[in-house]
Design an enzyme around this catalytic site. Sequence first.
Site, PDB file in Angstrom:
ATOM      1  N   GLU A 146       0.815  -1.209   0.000  1.00 41.73           N
ATOM      2  CA  GLU A 146       0.000   0.000   0.000  1.00 41.73           C
ATOM      3  C   GLU A 146       0.852   1.264   0.000  1.00 41.73           C
ATOM      4  O   GLU A 146       1.925   1.300   0.597  1.00 41.73           O
ATOM      5  CB  GLU A 146      -0.888   0.010   1.236  1.00 41.73           C
ATOM      6  CG  GLU A 146      -2.033  -0.963   1.121  1.00 41.73           C
ATOM      7  CD  GLU A 146      -2.740  -1.129   2.440  1.00 41.73           C
ATOM      8  OE1 GLU A 146      -3.978  -1.112   2.436  1.00 41.73           O
ATOM      9  OE2 GLU A 146      -2.062  -1.258   3.465  1.00 41.73           O
ATOM     10  N   CYS A 159       5.851  -7.387   7.403  1.00 46.26           N
ATOM     11  CA  CYS A 159       6.908  -6.967   8.333  1.00 46.26           C
ATOM     12  C   CYS A 159       7.164  -8.097   9.311  1.00 46.26           C
ATOM     13  O   CYS A 159       6.239  -8.769   9.756  1.00 46.26           O
ATOM     14  CB  CYS A 159       6.482  -5.709   9.087  1.00 46.26           C
ATOM     15  SG  CYS A 159       7.774  -5.067  10.178  1.00 46.26           S
ATOM     16  N   CYS A 171       4.731  -6.227  15.778  1.00 49.03           N
ATOM     17  CA  CYS A 171       4.165  -5.338  16.803  1.00 49.03           C
ATOM     18  C   CYS A 171       2.683  -5.682  17.030  1.00 49.03           C
ATOM     19  O   CYS A 171       1.933  -5.904  16.070  1.00 49.03           O
ATOM     20  CB  CYS A 171       4.312  -3.881  16.385  1.00 49.03           C
ATOM     21  SG  CYS A 171       6.030  -3.393  16.171  1.00 49.03           S
ATOM     22  N   GLY A 190       6.180  -2.316   6.576  1.00 45.85           N
ATOM     23  CA  GLY A 190       7.562  -2.761   6.653  1.00 45.85           C
ATOM     24  C   GLY A 190       8.451  -1.912   7.525  1.00 45.85           C
ATOM     25  O   GLY A 190       8.105  -0.797   7.915  1.00 45.85           O
ATOM     26  N   SER A 218       9.442   4.865  16.466  1.00 45.41           N
ATOM     27  CA  SER A 218       8.183   4.393  17.042  1.00 45.41           C
ATOM     28  C   SER A 218       8.478   3.943  18.465  1.00 45.41           C
ATOM     29  O   SER A 218       9.093   2.901  18.673  1.00 45.41           O
ATOM     30  CB  SER A 218       7.635   3.227  16.214  1.00 45.41           C
ATOM     31  OG  SER A 218       7.375   3.690  14.919  1.00 45.41           O
ATOM     32  N   CYS A 277       0.084   7.008   7.951  1.00 46.98           N
ATOM     33  CA  CYS A 277       0.713   5.775   7.502  1.00 46.98           C
ATOM     34  C   CYS A 277       0.791   4.760   8.616  1.00 46.98           C
ATOM     35  O   CYS A 277       0.242   4.919   9.666  1.00 46.98           O
ATOM     36  CB  CYS A 277       2.081   6.101   6.976  1.00 46.98           C
ATOM     37  SG  CYS A 277       1.992   7.498   5.877  1.00 46.98           S
TER      38      CYS A 277
HETATM   39  N1  SAH Z   1       8.146  -0.118  10.729  1.00 46.68           N
HETATM   40  C1  SAH Z   1       8.298   1.274  10.896  1.00 46.68           C
HETATM   41  C2  SAH Z   1       7.552   2.098   9.875  1.00 46.68           C
HETATM   42  C3  SAH Z   1       6.188   1.635   9.485  1.00 46.68           C
HETATM   43  S1  SAH Z   1       4.965   1.726  10.727  1.00 46.68           S
HETATM   44  C4  SAH Z   1       7.925   1.680  12.302  1.00 46.68           C
HETATM   45  O1  SAH Z   1       7.398   0.854  13.032  1.00 46.68           O
HETATM   46  O2  SAH Z   1       8.202   2.814  12.676  1.00 46.68           O
HETATM   47  C5  SAH Z   1       4.590   3.481  10.751  1.00 46.68           C
HETATM   48  C6  SAH Z   1       4.017   3.984  12.053  1.00 46.68           C
HETATM   49  O3  SAH Z   1       2.653   3.527  12.261  1.00 46.68           O
HETATM   50  C7  SAH Z   1       4.794   3.534  13.264  1.00 46.68           C
HETATM   51  O4  SAH Z   1       4.985   4.609  14.146  1.00 46.68           O
HETATM   52  C8  SAH Z   1       3.900   2.483  13.852  1.00 46.68           C
HETATM   53  O5  SAH Z   1       4.204   2.253  15.188  1.00 46.68           O
HETATM   54  C9  SAH Z   1       2.539   3.085  13.603  1.00 46.68           C
HETATM   55  N2  SAH Z   1       1.398   2.183  13.720  1.00 46.68           N
HETATM   56  C10 SAH Z   1       1.300   0.901  13.338  1.00 46.68           C
HETATM   57  N3  SAH Z   1       0.070   0.412  13.637  1.00 46.68           N
HETATM   58  C11 SAH Z   1      -0.605   1.413  14.228  1.00 46.68           C
HETATM   59  C12 SAH Z   1      -1.926   1.536  14.767  1.00 46.68           C
HETATM   60  N4  SAH Z   1      -2.785   0.522  14.777  1.00 46.68           N
HETATM   61  N5  SAH Z   1      -2.274   2.726  15.305  1.00 46.68           N
HETATM   62  C13 SAH Z   1      -1.427   3.767  15.310  1.00 46.68           C
HETATM   63  N6  SAH Z   1      -0.183   3.723  14.813  1.00 46.68           N
HETATM   64  C14 SAH Z   1       0.233   2.547  14.289  1.00 46.68           C
HETATM   65 FE1  SF4 Z   2       6.552  -3.544  11.448  1.00 45.72          FE
HETATM   66 FE2  SF4 Z   2       6.369  -0.941  12.018  1.00 45.72          FE
HETATM   67 FE3  SF4 Z   2       4.183  -2.533  12.006  1.00 45.72          FE
HETATM   68 FE4  SF4 Z   2       5.993  -2.809  13.927  1.00 45.72          FE
HETATM   69  S1  SF4 Z   2       4.740  -0.998  13.533  1.00 45.72           S
HETATM   70  S2  SF4 Z   2       5.038  -4.479  12.783  1.00 45.72           S
HETATM   71  S3  SF4 Z   2       7.867  -2.417  12.849  1.00 45.72           S
HETATM   72  S4  SF4 Z   2       5.436  -2.017  10.265  1.00 45.72           S
END
Ligand code: SAH
Ligand code: SF4
Length: 351
Positions: free
Chosen positions: A96, A116, A120, A163, A218, A337
């Site tokens: 996406e 990924c 998380c 990712g 993050s 994002c």
């Molecule tokens: N893997 C990298 C970048 C992609 S995720 C990272 O983790 O930073 C981009 C952002 O979206 C990150 O800050 C991640 O923690 C956040 N994110 C993922 N799922 C989320 C959710 N359900 N609600 C809010 N933020 C979220």
């Molecule tokens: Fe991967 Fe970022 Fe999602 Fe964690 S928040 S699973 S590092 S894409």
Amino acid sequence: MQRSTTTRDIRSLSVDDLQELTESLGQPAFRAKQLREWLFNKNVCSFDEMTNLPKVFREQLAERYRFNVPEELTKQVSKDGSRKYLLQFSDGVSIETVGMPNKNRLAVCISTQAGCAMGCAFCATGMSGLTRSLTAREMVDQVLHVAADFNERVTSVVFMGQGEPLANFDETVKALRMLNDPDGLGIGARHLTVSTCGIIPGIKRFAELDEQFTLAISLHSAIQQTRNQLMPGVKKFTLLRLHEALQSYTEKTGRRPSYEYAMIDGVNDTNPEMEALIDFCQGTLCHVNLIQLNDISDSPLKPSPIEKVEVLQRRLMMHGVETTIRNSRGTDIDAACGQLKQRFSVPRGGR
Ligand code: SAH
Ligand code: SF4
């Protein structure tokens, strides 16, 4: 013009390959340089656009090679003008990408991997595991796709889609440089932001780069136990080590990283969690972005009420920590994002 039946992407050739190819087609050496410029600086996606190359040469190339640009499977347009794309690469893998217009700016959020591996707990991408990493070209192609769809210049790119960019370090840096290239898209380094879950060796390497790319971390909890549960993939990169790495990052680069903090009801919005976050931030140069967790269906994790987010913002600000509340609307680039599917599903509240 006759079209190629091969599936080989001309853009997968190295500089030496291009040189060899040019010679084998009886063209002078300077044509290889021109070809390279079209492919890697000007980022064109067809031979027809290479106007300074002889027609016969272009035809020869088109017989042998093609451009494996991603195919748009779906596009959703939100009320605020953001567009979310599901793009498919030639091997069938899809990811996406989001385009977010704002006045005369256009921000793009790109994926760096399909899926990924970090797992998380709050992230839908993490739940399905890693399919594969993307190449730099596949990252840049996402930006080109959005630029073409809006027919506008892209002014910033956030590597915050699916990712973990620092788990795909070399291709990510290559993509950053391609996007930054003044002869190409020419997007300023400060307008190129990489978001990481906190892979320390990657942060150290990132600090060594000459360019002033922006870094987002993050964080999501400054209490080790909570963070281990939320972000099991980075357990070994403890908060203590992360703090040290970020301090040396700022010392080395003079830059201020931002911390992403998605507030989860009863998990990282309690008083001890808030205090731990304030502690973590104090003494480092940083900017905190607070966001209410995006609700993922079937997940026991729920967003904190907005009042709690506001309380945390006030408390951080009182301690001198610059803090912004991001909303989940498409107009807000940082919020847009991560979990793209969740954040951009147009039917939910008509965003
Ligand atoms: N893997 C990298 C970048 C992609 S995720 C990272 O983790 O930073 C981009 C952002 O979206 C990150 O800050 C991640 O923690 C956040 N994110 C993922 N799922 C989320 C959710 N359900 N609600 C809010 N933020 C979220
Ligand atoms: Fe991967 Fe970022 Fe999602 Fe964690 S928040 S699973 S590092 S894409």
